[in-house]
Design a protein around this motif. Sequence first.
Motif, PDB file in Angstrom:
ATOM      1  N   TYR A 270     -27.230  51.193 -40.115  1.00  0.00           N
ATOM      2  CA  TYR A 270     -26.806  51.775 -38.834  1.00  0.00           C
ATOM      3  C   TYR A 270     -26.168  50.708 -37.943  1.00  0.00           C
ATOM      4  CZ  TYR A 270     -27.038  53.678 -34.132  1.00  0.00           C
ATOM      5  OH  TYR A 270     -26.723  54.064 -32.859  1.00  0.00           O
ATOM      6  N   GLU A 271     -26.810  49.527 -37.863  1.00  0.00           N
ATOM      7  CA  GLU A 271     -26.268  48.464 -37.016  1.00  0.00           C
ATOM      8  C   GLU A 271     -24.895  48.026 -37.516  1.00  0.00           C
ATOM      9  OE1 GLU A 271     -29.215  45.454 -37.088  1.00  0.00           O
ATOM     10  OE2 GLU A 271     -30.601  46.525 -35.762  1.00  0.00           O
ATOM     11  N   HIS A 272     -24.767  47.900 -38.832  1.00  0.00           N
ATOM     12  CA  HIS A 272     -23.475  47.494 -39.387  1.00  0.00           C
ATOM     13  C   HIS A 272     -22.409  48.563 -39.136  1.00  0.00           C
ATOM     14  CE1 HIS A 272     -25.143  44.326 -42.431  1.00  0.00           C
ATOM     15  NE2 HIS A 272     -25.269  43.973 -41.176  1.00  0.00           N
TER      16      HIS A 272
ATOM     17  N   SER B 152     -19.123  47.958 -37.096  1.00  0.00           N
ATOM     18  CA  SER B 152     -17.840  48.233 -37.738  1.00  0.00           C
ATOM     19  C   SER B 152     -16.989  49.186 -36.905  1.00  0.00           C
ATOM     20  CB  SER B 152     -18.072  48.835 -39.135  1.00  0.00           C
ATOM     21  OG  SER B 152     -18.702  47.916 -39.983  1.00  0.00           O
ATOM     22  N   GLN B 153     -17.632  50.190 -36.307  1.00  0.00           N
ATOM     23  CA  GLN B 153     -16.885  51.122 -35.458  1.00  0.00           C
ATOM     24  C   GLN B 153     -16.279  50.420 -34.258  1.00  0.00           C
ATOM     25  OE1 GLN B 153     -18.936  54.651 -34.230  1.00  0.00           O
ATOM     26  NE2 GLN B 153     -18.552  55.684 -36.154  1.00  0.00           N
TER      27      GLN B 153
ATOM     28  N   PHE C 217     -18.286  41.226 -42.665  1.00  0.00           N
ATOM     29  CA  PHE C 217     -17.507  41.226 -41.434  1.00  0.00           C
ATOM     30  C   PHE C 217     -16.529  40.068 -41.443  1.00  0.00           C
ATOM     31  CE2 PHE C 217     -21.323  43.565 -40.261  1.00  0.00           C
ATOM     32  CZ  PHE C 217     -20.787  44.651 -39.598  1.00  0.00           C
ATOM     33  N   ASN C 218     -15.371  40.307 -40.861  1.00  0.00           N
ATOM     34  CA  ASN C 218     -14.285  39.331 -40.880  1.00  0.00           C
ATOM     35  C   ASN C 218     -14.247  38.547 -39.574  1.00  0.00           C
ATOM     36  OD1 ASN C 218     -11.956  37.892 -41.390  1.00  0.00           O
ATOM     37  ND2 ASN C 218     -10.786  39.668 -42.103  1.00  0.00           N
TER      38      ASN C 218
ATOM     39  N   ASP D  28     -19.432  53.901 -27.780  1.00  0.00           N
ATOM     40  CA  ASP D  28     -20.047  52.959 -28.711  1.00  0.00           C
ATOM     41  C   ASP D  28     -20.409  51.643 -28.029  1.00  0.00           C
ATOM     42  OD1 ASP D  28     -20.030  54.638 -30.857  1.00  0.00           O
ATOM     43  OD2 ASP D  28     -18.117  53.950 -31.639  1.00  0.00           O
ATOM     44  N   LEU D  29     -19.561  51.170 -27.164  1.00  0.00           N
ATOM     45  CA  LEU D  29     -19.827  49.903 -26.484  1.00  0.00           C
ATOM     46  C   LEU D  29     -21.033  50.019 -25.557  1.00  0.00           C
ATOM     47  CD1 LEU D  29     -16.183  48.757 -25.654  1.00  0.00           C
ATOM     48  CD2 LEU D  29     -17.685  47.851 -27.415  1.00  0.00           C
TER      49      LEU D  29
END
Length: 563
Positions: free
Chosen positions: A146-148, A152-153, A179-180, A436-437
């Motif tokens: 969920y955190e990832h 990602s979103q 993650f990049n 989301d933020l």
Amino acid sequence: MNVLVVDDEPALVHYIAAALKDEADNISMAMNGSEALQLLESISPEMFPDLIISDVNMPKIDGFQMAQEIRRRFPQKLLPIIFLTGIDDQDIYASCMQYGDDFLSKPVDVATLIVKVRTHFRHTCLFREVTFQRDQLKQFQEATVYEHAMASQIFERLMSFSLSGVSGFDSYSGSYSLFNGDVTMILPRPLGGLYILIADATGHGLPAAISTIPAVKTFITTAQRGLPVGDIASEVNTHLRNFMPVGTMLAGAVLEVMPDGLTVNMWTGGMPDAYSLDQYGQVLETHHGRHMALGAQDRASFDATITRLQFREGQRLFLATDGVIEARNQSDKQLSEIGLIRALSGCQGSLIEQVKRTLSAFAGDAGVTDDISMLELSFPIACPERQDNTVSLQPYSVVPSCTQIRFDTELLKKADLIADLRGRVKGIVGESTDLDLICTVISELLNNALDYGILGLESVSKNDVDGFFNYYLSRQEKLDALSGEHYIELELAFQPKVQRFILKMAHSGKGFDYERQIRETNHDAESLSGRGITLIKSICEQFSYSDQGRAVEAVFKLNNGQA
């Protein structure tokens, strides 16, 4: 240990109970299989047996029938059954092992009985421990996924502002981990032309990716204002200094392509050399980095001077992050700037594809140990025309609101706090980047308040697998045992006139030295508490603690999903 003894001979039942009085905490007795089943259905959970000792031949329901019915009614429980039989028959013994777990011949030998009881109880304890750990790991995995997904979103929505399909612009970004830590973005210039960002954060993975959030947000907002490229770099540098831990830096280049598609203003800091080439792959000029990486200097020391480049039709500009030149082969030799120039020289096709082929042949997958990003500009670039900036952003609603919520001890133990609050915020801002933020901020603050403030847990590095598992194990144990008058209070205020969302939170737990936390937090975003504070500061316009860290206020600027 709880034991259930089932036999139609009362004397044998009491004999076995007496033999196990020093082994078992509680011994229940039943005279037949039917009585045993009724007892199992009605017994309290704490008295439920860990082991059953049963005769085979009994009236009403024999031992084998009883065992089958127990397995049917309680499929999730590991309940060993030791059968007692006075018949010396191989088929009976086989049935004992088919429907149960062990057997003893009558007359019962006490020493053998005790050994078998101890052995099966150890197996039961081991099974329960493994099952518990499995369930805990599953919960941890679900939380991590969920955190990832949330992270990602956020990254995907921020990157959704980048233009695509611009003729003359090509890019490549390869991530070393999930993650990049590299970012490439292209945005329209309000007065015509383009802004381009390529940046490489310190490290790789989630810590590095988080470092790019304030840089990307600042790049978007300053590009929308049409600032000169040097001022954009200065603003990005300032936000990194203000919101990220000491030592967080981004090697990067900010480019401004003018409306003619041939003129480029470029600011570079901490990046490998950039190269101008003609259409035949001849390197015309090497552009050395002029400045330190973004985040390395304060505003007063920052140098915003730029390099102005003028290109002709057919010429190209190539930039890459240091993951390219630091790739190593089997002999532990780096590709280096010399190897990169050799790869570019004579290339009349795609420079990016040529470098990818070179990396594959030189290092393979194992030799690339960092994120990789590349930009290729082929002139003239088809630039967007001047934008109409007369339309201003409007808030989601014109009606202000203020909601106060209190989670007491019972709700803290049972309620899905994040899901509840996400639904409330969604009713205000809808499905957008802002949602989301804001929910990311709420999630981090709630977890910090509950985990560190109320439950009193210690932070742990995600790099330490055992420590992280023990952390979640301890968290659940402490949450289950939580009692007393604890609370987390929130106030969610929506101010449409100034396009702000204000979150206030207070809790009943212990406080902490917030200033010391900021000073001492090493920028390892895998750290639970360190990453939370860093992430919140990168998202919020204002962020402050009070009451010795037990109260916090975060001000979020709404952008209708535009930044």
